[in-house]
Write a protein that holds these residues in place. Structure first.
Motif, PDB file in Angstrom:
ATOM      1  N   UNK A   5       5.057  46.786 -83.973  1.00 56.71           N
ATOM      2  CA  UNK A   5       4.139  46.266 -83.352  1.00 56.71           C
ATOM      3  C   UNK A   5       3.303  47.132 -82.186  1.00 56.71           C
ATOM      4  N   UNK A   6       4.291  47.751 -81.522  1.00 58.86           N
ATOM      5  CA  UNK A   6       3.540  48.927 -80.724  1.00 58.86           C
ATOM      6  C   UNK A   6       2.902  49.785 -81.309  1.00 58.86           C
ATOM      7  N   UNK A   7       3.096  50.303 -82.484  1.00 60.50           N
ATOM      8  CA  UNK A   7       2.004  51.210 -83.193  1.00 60.50           C
ATOM      9  C   UNK A   7       0.734  50.352 -83.711  1.00 60.50           C
ATOM     10  N   UNK A   8       0.944  49.386 -83.963  1.00 60.02           N
ATOM     11  CA  UNK A   8      -0.464  48.586 -84.528  1.00 60.02           C
ATOM     12  C   UNK A   8      -1.276  48.455 -83.283  1.00 60.02           C
ATOM     13  N   UNK A   9      -0.778  47.942 -82.117  1.00 52.33           N
ATOM     14  CA  UNK A   9      -1.702  47.899 -81.143  1.00 52.33           C
ATOM     15  C   UNK A   9      -2.396  48.973 -80.464  1.00 52.33           C
ATOM     16  N   UNK A  10      -1.511  50.007 -80.642  1.00 51.54           N
ATOM     17  CA  UNK A  10      -1.920  51.176 -80.046  1.00 51.54           C
ATOM     18  C   UNK A  10      -3.391  51.689 -81.104  1.00 51.54           C
ATOM     19  N   UNK A  11      -3.122  51.591 -82.217  1.00 48.67           N
ATOM     20  CA  UNK A  11      -3.993  52.115 -83.440  1.00 48.67           C
ATOM     21  C   UNK A  11      -5.375  51.150 -83.124  1.00 48.67           C
ATOM     22  N   UNK A  12      -5.158  49.976 -82.686  1.00 48.23           N
ATOM     23  CA  UNK A  12      -6.300  49.130 -82.428  1.00 48.23           C
ATOM     24  C   UNK A  12      -7.141  49.360 -81.349  1.00 48.23           C
ATOM     25  N   UNK A  13      -6.266  49.947 -80.304  1.00 42.00           N
ATOM     26  CA  UNK A  13      -7.263  50.494 -79.051  1.00 42.00           C
ATOM     27  C   UNK A  13      -7.664  51.684 -79.204  1.00 42.00           C
ATOM     28  N   UNK A  14      -9.079  51.745 -79.125  1.00 41.27           N
ATOM     29  CA  UNK A  14      -9.634  53.247 -79.197  1.00 41.27           C
ATOM     30  C   UNK A  14     -10.832  53.329 -78.113  1.00 41.27           C
ATOM     31  N   UNK A  15     -10.918  54.487 -77.955  1.00 38.53           N
ATOM     32  CA  UNK A  15     -11.867  54.804 -76.792  1.00 38.53           C
ATOM     33  C   UNK A  15     -12.787  55.537 -77.071  1.00 38.53           C
ATOM     34  N   UNK A  16     -13.865  55.409 -76.328  1.00 38.71           N
ATOM     35  CA  UNK A  16     -15.227  56.366 -76.732  1.00 38.71           C
ATOM     36  C   UNK A  16     -16.000  57.045 -75.450  1.00 38.71           C
ATOM     37  N   UNK A  17     -16.664  58.082 -75.644  1.00 39.35           N
ATOM     38  CA  UNK A  17     -17.517  58.398 -74.553  1.00 39.35           C
ATOM     39  C   UNK A  17     -18.144  59.703 -74.733  1.00 39.35           C
ATOM     40  N   UNK A  18     -18.124  60.236 -73.683  1.00 43.33           N
ATOM     41  CA  UNK A  18     -18.915  61.492 -73.664  1.00 43.33           C
ATOM     42  C   UNK A  18     -18.281  62.666 -72.857  1.00 43.33           C
ATOM     43  N   UNK A  19     -18.279  63.935 -73.320  1.00 34.09           N
ATOM     44  CA  UNK A  19     -17.687  64.918 -72.379  1.00 34.09           C
ATOM     45  C   UNK A  19     -18.790  66.412 -72.462  1.00 34.09           C
ATOM     46  N   UNK A  20     -18.544  67.195 -71.639  1.00 34.40           N
ATOM     47  CA  UNK A  20     -19.267  68.601 -71.699  1.00 34.40           C
ATOM     48  C   UNK A  20     -19.428  69.182 -70.488  1.00 34.40           C
ATOM     49  N   UNK A  21     -20.495  70.056 -70.510  1.00 35.78           N
ATOM     50  CA  UNK A  21     -21.159  70.513 -69.470  1.00 35.78           C
ATOM     51  C   UNK A  21     -22.155  70.303 -68.973  1.00 35.78           C
ATOM     52  N   UNK A  22     -22.675  70.505 -67.638  1.00 32.22           N
ATOM     53  CA  UNK A  22     -23.910  70.354 -67.071  1.00 32.22           C
ATOM     54  C   UNK A  22     -24.221  71.586 -66.336  1.00 32.22           C
ATOM     55  N   UNK A  23     -25.414  72.018 -66.574  1.00 32.70           N
ATOM     56  CA  UNK A  23     -26.128  73.126 -65.977  1.00 32.70           C
ATOM     57  C   UNK A  23     -27.312  72.703 -65.191  1.00 32.70           C
ATOM     58  N   UNK A  24     -27.726  73.406 -64.184  1.00 34.48           N
ATOM     59  CA  UNK A  24     -29.029  73.118 -63.523  1.00 34.48           C
ATOM     60  C   UNK A  24     -29.747  74.473 -63.404  1.00 34.48           C
ATOM     61  N   UNK A  25     -30.969  74.411 -63.333  1.00 36.50           N
ATOM     62  CA  UNK A  25     -31.761  75.486 -63.046  1.00 36.50           C
ATOM     63  C   UNK A  25     -33.258  75.282 -63.085  1.00 36.50           C
ATOM     64  N   UNK A  26     -34.070  76.018 -62.657  1.00 39.82           N
ATOM     65  CA  UNK A  26     -33.861  77.501 -62.131  1.00 39.82           C
ATOM     66  C   UNK A  26     -33.102  77.345 -60.669  1.00 39.82           C
ATOM     67  N   UNK A  27     -32.229  78.061 -60.346  1.00 41.47           N
ATOM     68  CA  UNK A  27     -31.574  77.995 -58.995  1.00 41.47           C
ATOM     69  C   UNK A  27     -32.193  79.100 -57.984  1.00 41.47           C
ATOM     70  N   UNK A  28     -33.113  79.810 -58.550  1.00 37.21           N
ATOM     71  CA  UNK A  28     -34.032  80.844 -57.875  1.00 37.21           C
ATOM     72  C   UNK A  28     -35.411  80.619 -57.963  1.00 37.21           C
ATOM     73  N   UNK A  52     -37.590  83.007 -58.304  1.00 37.32           N
ATOM     74  CA  UNK A  52     -38.076  83.980 -59.510  1.00 37.32           C
ATOM     75  C   UNK A  52     -36.808  84.501 -60.012  1.00 37.32           C
ATOM     76  N   UNK A  53     -36.954  84.607 -61.536  1.00 35.75           N
ATOM     77  CA  UNK A  53     -35.771  85.217 -62.152  1.00 35.75           C
ATOM     78  C   UNK A  53     -36.027  86.470 -62.587  1.00 35.75           C
TER      79      UNK A  53
END
Length: 121
Positions: free
Chosen positions: A13-36, A38-39
């Protein structure tokens, strides 16, 4: 013998409920610029978006928010669908973020790296 049978049912029963619970979303990195303004050679023109609050929008409503780490990393749980990301507060000055939209796939986390244009010219 009866103890093993009960333990097996609980595990199943525990294994079945864990398999039915899924998660989704995003991950990664954020960069910003230009920060000066004149490059120049050997001086970075962009950098990690440290401690930036990101707001993810879907159908005109804020669906979630997260804050980047000191390296610009982020991770957020979101339901499947298409989202736009906008930095919160003063980080919205500039030309916005690229990519303009990110798709979340049901049951998995997708890597999407963003670049936030600061508007410095």
């Amino acid at each position: 013998m009866r103890r093993f049978a009960v333990a097996g049912i609980v595990f199943l029963v525990a294994g079945t409920s864990a398999a039915a619970t899924t998660s989704s979303g995003l991950f990664g990195f954020v960069r910003r610029g230009p920060i000066v303004p004149v490059c120049v050679v050997e001086q970075p023109c962009d950098g990690p978006a440290r401690n930036m609050t990101l707001v993810f929008w879907r159908n005109g409503k804020a669906a979630g928010r997260t804050t980047t780490s000191k390296t610009g990393a982020y991770r957020i749980r979101l339901a499947s669908g298409v989202y736009t990301m906008r930095p919160a507060g003063s980080a919205t000055i500039g030309r916005g973020a690229e990519p303009a939209k990110a798709r979340v796939v049901a049951g998995r986390f997708r890597r999407v790296d963003f670049f936030v244009d600061t508007g410095i010219r």
